[in-house]
Design a protein around this motif. Structure first.
Motif, PDB file in Angstrom:
ATOM      1  N   GLY A 136      -0.348   5.785  -3.709  1.00 35.14           N
ATOM      2  CA  GLY A 136       0.060   5.017  -2.555  1.00 35.14           C
ATOM      3  C   GLY A 136       0.199   5.876  -1.315  1.00 35.14           C
ATOM      4  O   GLY A 136       0.116   7.105  -1.369  1.00 35.14           O
TER       5      GLY A 136
ATOM      6  N   GLY B 270       0.797  -1.223   0.000  1.00 30.79           N
ATOM      7  CA  GLY B 270       0.000   0.000   0.000  1.00 30.79           C
ATOM      8  C   GLY B 270       0.823   1.263   0.000  1.00 30.79           C
ATOM      9  O   GLY B 270       0.301   2.345  -0.301  1.00 30.79           O
TER      10      GLY B 270
ATOM     11  N   GLU C 193      -6.387   2.260   3.854  1.00 28.98           N
ATOM     12  CA  GLU C 193      -6.791   1.178   2.951  1.00 28.98           C
ATOM     13  C   GLU C 193      -6.479   1.576   1.517  1.00 28.98           C
ATOM     14  O   GLU C 193      -6.728   2.713   1.101  1.00 28.98           O
ATOM     15  CB  GLU C 193      -8.289   0.905   3.111  1.00 28.98           C
ATOM     16  CG  GLU C 193      -8.812  -0.235   2.256  1.00 28.98           C
ATOM     17  CD  GLU C 193     -10.291  -0.484   2.483  1.00 28.98           C
ATOM     18  OE1 GLU C 193     -11.078  -0.270   1.526  1.00 28.98           O
ATOM     19  OE2 GLU C 193     -10.666  -0.855   3.626  1.00 28.98           O
ATOM     20  N   VAL C 194      -5.921   0.633   0.751  1.00 31.09           N
ATOM     21  CA  VAL C 194      -5.534   0.887  -0.631  1.00 31.09           C
ATOM     22  C   VAL C 194      -6.108  -0.217  -1.518  1.00 31.09           C
ATOM     23  O   VAL C 194      -5.993  -1.414  -1.190  1.00 31.09           O
ATOM     24  CB  VAL C 194      -3.997   0.929  -0.791  1.00 31.09           C
ATOM     25  CG1 VAL C 194      -3.615   1.178  -2.252  1.00 31.09           C
ATOM     26  CG2 VAL C 194      -3.400   2.007   0.093  1.00 31.09           C
TER      27      VAL C 194
ATOM     28  N   LYS D  63      -7.206  -5.733  -2.306  1.00 36.74           N
ATOM     29  CA  LYS D  63      -7.351  -4.666  -1.301  1.00 36.74           C
ATOM     30  C   LYS D  63      -6.406  -4.914  -0.126  1.00 36.74           C
ATOM     31  O   LYS D  63      -6.276  -6.049   0.343  1.00 36.74           O
ATOM     32  CB  LYS D  63      -8.796  -4.603  -0.817  1.00 36.74           C
ATOM     33  CG  LYS D  63      -9.092  -3.408   0.080  1.00 36.74           C
ATOM     34  CD  LYS D  63     -10.586  -3.264   0.319  1.00 36.74           C
ATOM     35  CE  LYS D  63     -11.145  -4.434   1.107  1.00 36.74           C
ATOM     36  NZ  LYS D  63     -12.572  -4.234   1.460  1.00 36.74           N
ATOM     37  N   VAL D  64      -5.773  -3.853   0.314  1.00 37.16           N
ATOM     38  CA  VAL D  64      -4.840  -3.931   1.435  1.00 37.16           C
ATOM     39  C   VAL D  64      -5.259  -2.922   2.499  1.00 37.16           C
ATOM     40  O   VAL D  64      -5.523  -1.750   2.185  1.00 37.16           O
ATOM     41  CB  VAL D  64      -3.391  -3.648   0.981  1.00 37.16           C
ATOM     42  CG1 VAL D  64      -2.481  -3.441   2.185  1.00 37.16           C
ATOM     43  CG2 VAL D  64      -2.877  -4.777   0.113  1.00 37.16           C
ATOM     44  N   THR D  65      -5.307  -3.385   3.752  1.00 34.67           N
ATOM     45  CA  THR D  65      -5.582  -2.506   4.889  1.00 34.67           C
ATOM     46  C   THR D  65      -4.390  -2.568   5.830  1.00 34.67           C
ATOM     47  O   THR D  65      -4.003  -3.659   6.280  1.00 34.67           O
ATOM     48  CB  THR D  65      -6.856  -2.935   5.635  1.00 34.67           C
ATOM     49  OG1 THR D  65      -7.950  -2.985   4.717  1.00 34.67           O
ATOM     50  CG2 THR D  65      -7.180  -1.958   6.753  1.00 34.67           C
TER      51      THR D  65
END
Length: 311
Positions: free
Chosen positions: A230, A137, A175-176, A168-170
């Motif tokens: 990012g 992220g 969150e990205v 999805k990344v947290t």
């Protein structure tokens, strides 16, 4: 009065072994000698070794998944607590095994906590972040490894992703959402460089061909995904990682520990067989079962550290 002499031992043995029947002598077969203690020990040891090999297969394909699920449950709880308390790591590096992000890939049903480190032991708990890249992220290139066959196999379906799928990344900074650019294998051309300020995420796992591809993967599959914007990335990244943390590599650091567990396991097997000569089988196995299972589990986990980290 005539006294008859009592039959001697030799006479009784001759009478039992030789019987006249129809003018022909028939000898009764001599009883088989009891098995020697050494023969019984060897037989029992071979049985235990066979059971250990069966345990190894069961552990790799099934019991390792139980260990992975338990680890993920604990990591989810820990990461939620750190995110709520604003104490989750933001880089440049974290302690090996610490949770750093939550990875979600709806197209293949993946929702896993990513831990720090990509050595074989780190990937028992779930996907691992390669320590010489930014966290998932953040602006720049981030790499995450995951197993394809053992310990829950979180990345077993990674090759099914297609361009445009959501990743999805947290993590601590927010969150990205990423979109898959391409799926490539060893020898395929690298993707174009990421745009200025973009976040690039590369997911890596093992792959194979043929009927037993999952059991004997020999290549690597990469999924490249990108987010247009990012999160800020702090400096101070590690310039490299040990060879054991690279894709499809194994380490030798666990050899002394494996030797210890094997020695203890052999000693416990020998002690169990000796105890059976004094106590009943049920009593011996009731006492020895738990230590045998514990040592077998530790031995298998340690042996897995000597295999390629993406399997």
């Amino acid at each position: 009065m005539t006294m008859t002499a009592p039959p001697t031992a030799g006479t009784e043995e001759a009478t039992e072994e030789a019987i006249e029947e129809g003018g022909r002598r028939r000898r009764t077969p001599a009883p088989a000698p009891p098995p020697s203690e050494s023969g019984l020990l060897v037989s029992s040891t071979l049985t235990v070794v066979s059971l250990l090999c069966l345990w190894l297969v069961l552990h790799l394909l099934f019991l390792g998944a139980v260990s992975h699920d338990r680890a993920q449950s604990l990591l989810h709880r820990e990461l939620r607590s750190e995110l709520a308390g604003a104490t989750a790591p933001v880089g440049p590096v974290a302690e090996p095994g610490a949770p750093v992000a939550l990875l979600s890939i709806p197209a293949i049903g993946v929702e896993e906590v990513v831990v720090e480190g990509t050595a074989a032991g780190d990937l028992f708990a779930g996907p691992g972040h390669r320590r010489d890249t930014v966290l998932p992220g953040q602006v720049g290139a981030s790499t995450v490894y995951g197993r394809s066959t053992t310990y829950g196999a979180p990345f077993r379906d990674l090759g099914r992703l297609a361009a445009g799928d959501l990743v999805k990344v947290t993590m601590a900074q927010g969150e990205v959402g990423f979109r898959v650019l391409d799926v490539r294998r060893d020898g395929d051309p690298l993707p174009r460089p990421a745009a200025q300020g973009a976040a690039r995420l590369t997911l890596v796992t093992a792959a194979g061909d043929g009927r037993f591809a999952r059991m004997m993967p020999g290549s690597t599959v990469y999924v490249d995904a990108e987010a247009a914007e990012g999160l800020p990335a702090p400096g101070g990244l590690s310039p490299s990682v040990p060879e054991s943390e690279e894709a499809m590599k194994a380490g030798t650091e666990a050899l002394p520990l494996l030797t210890l567990w094997l020695a203890l396991l052999v000693g416990l097997v020998v002690a169990t067989q000796l105890a059976r000569q004094r106590w009943s089988r049920v009593q011996v196995w009731v006492v020895a079962c738990a230590p045998l299972l514990a040592l077998s589990w530790l031995t298998t986990d340690t042996a897995m550290r000597l295999l390629p980290n993406l399997i």
